[in-house]
Scaffold this motif. Structure first.
Motif: not given
Length: 335
Positions: A127, A131, A137, A143, A146, A183, A187, A194, A199, A201
């Motif tokens: 994972s 990244d 995703y 997701l 991951y 997590q 996010f 992010d 990125r 998420y």
């Protein structure tokens, strides 16, 4: 790392003690909520939790540097090389070789003492590699794949350290869910940060269901505002996360009594981040929401009450098996 914790855990070799101390310092500096909760564990378990967190923190730092803030030599290629070097060092250490970094030294010692399944770390590193290349995703299922390696396995790694009163395989789904809940909360809290890393998420299908996409997120980030479509997607993600917390909470009674206050406090404090995000109406694209210090103190006080209750009549458990007496070969899944 206090000498009392290391002594209680049966960690005697000077270099290994220093390695665990390095991991504790990483935890104290970067994971304030985790560190606070970890203080509620018996002293003999804290070093191993710090080792697991320290390794995860180190790998995460390799892949999470924002391009605009990175030194000139920290290129994507350099990060790939550093992550590959970490993975090689870990594999060598788990096979019984000498580790050349204190974080790997402490982690390998923890793995041997608690007979952790090496596959949990293989999945974690997979994972971390994602990244470096994956920036979004399309679906929650994507997701979730991951998060298995980046979050669920952390909960599974901790189970042998925390101990259970039920067969470990019964507690495993809740332990994995707790890692995922933490997590998902991160996010939500870090949407803007992010995005700066390139990125997203928040799953694409949740964004699309409310008419949002990367372009709209970027526009909101630049304007310092939150579009109603984005807010609706964030609200759905928060509701989904609360459902994961509910699945995680059923596992707390399955833990050893002395470990329950730590995990319960971590759950309460982290779930409190969701409360604060909702109360502030989802401003996460332009500021990080945190749990107020007073609320964290209340959570810690509640955890201390649980510690006192759990330790009444508690007998000291046997110390972990010394490293030299444990085979480096995993005995199969520990979960």
């Amino acid at each position: 790392m206090t000498a009392r914790e290391l002594d209680a855990a049966g960690i005697t070799e000077p270099g290994t003690r220093a390695a665990y101390a390095r991991c504790r310092a990483l935890n104290a500096r970067h994971g304030k909520t985790y560190f606070l909760a970890t203080r509620l564990l018996p002293a003999d378990r804290r070093p191993f939790v710090h080792a697991l967190y320290g390794f995860a923190r180190w790998a995460d730092d390799i892949v999470d540097t924002v391009e605009a803030d990175a030194p000139a030599n920290v290129t994507p290629a350099a990060r790939r090389e550093e992550l590959a070097a970490l993975e090689t060092a870990l594999a060598d250490a788990l096979r019984g070789g000498r580790a050349h970094h204190p974080v790997v030294t402490a982690l390998a010692d923890t793995v041997r003492r608690h007979r952790l399944d090496h596959a949990l770390f293989t999945d974690f590193m997979a994972s971390m590699r994602m990244d470096l290349t994956v920036t979004a995703y399309p679906t929650y299922a994507d997701l979730a794949a991951y998060m298995h390696g980046s979050a669920a396995v952390i909960g599974l790694q901790l189970l042998p350290v925390l101990d259970t009163v039920t067969p470990r395989e019964e507690a495993a789904p809740a332990a994995a869910a707790l890692g995922i809940a933490f997590q998902l909360t991160n996010f939500l809290r870090d949407v803007g940060e992010d995005l700066d890393r390139g990125r997203i998420y928040i799953p694409g299908d949740i964004l699309a269901a409310h008419g949002a996409d990367r372009a709209l997120l970027t526009w909101c980030r630049r304007r310092g505002t939150t579009d109603p479509r984005v807010r609706a997607a964030l609200r759905e993600t928060a509701e989904l996360t609360r459902g994961v917390y509910r699945r995680a909470a059923v596992g707390i009674p399955m833990l050893a009594p002395v470990s329950r206050p730590c995990v319960d406090t971590a759950l309460v404090l982290y779930r409190g981040i969701l409360d604060e995000i909702e109360a502030a109406d989802y401003p996460v694209l332009h500021r990080r929401v945190a749990v107020p210090r007073r609320r964290r103190a209340r959570g810690a006080a509640r955890g201390l009450v649980g510690v006192v209750s759990s330790r009444v009549g508690h007998r000291v458990r046997p110390r972990p098996v010394p490293c030299g007496a444990v085979s480096d070969t995993p005995e199969g899944s520990t979960v």
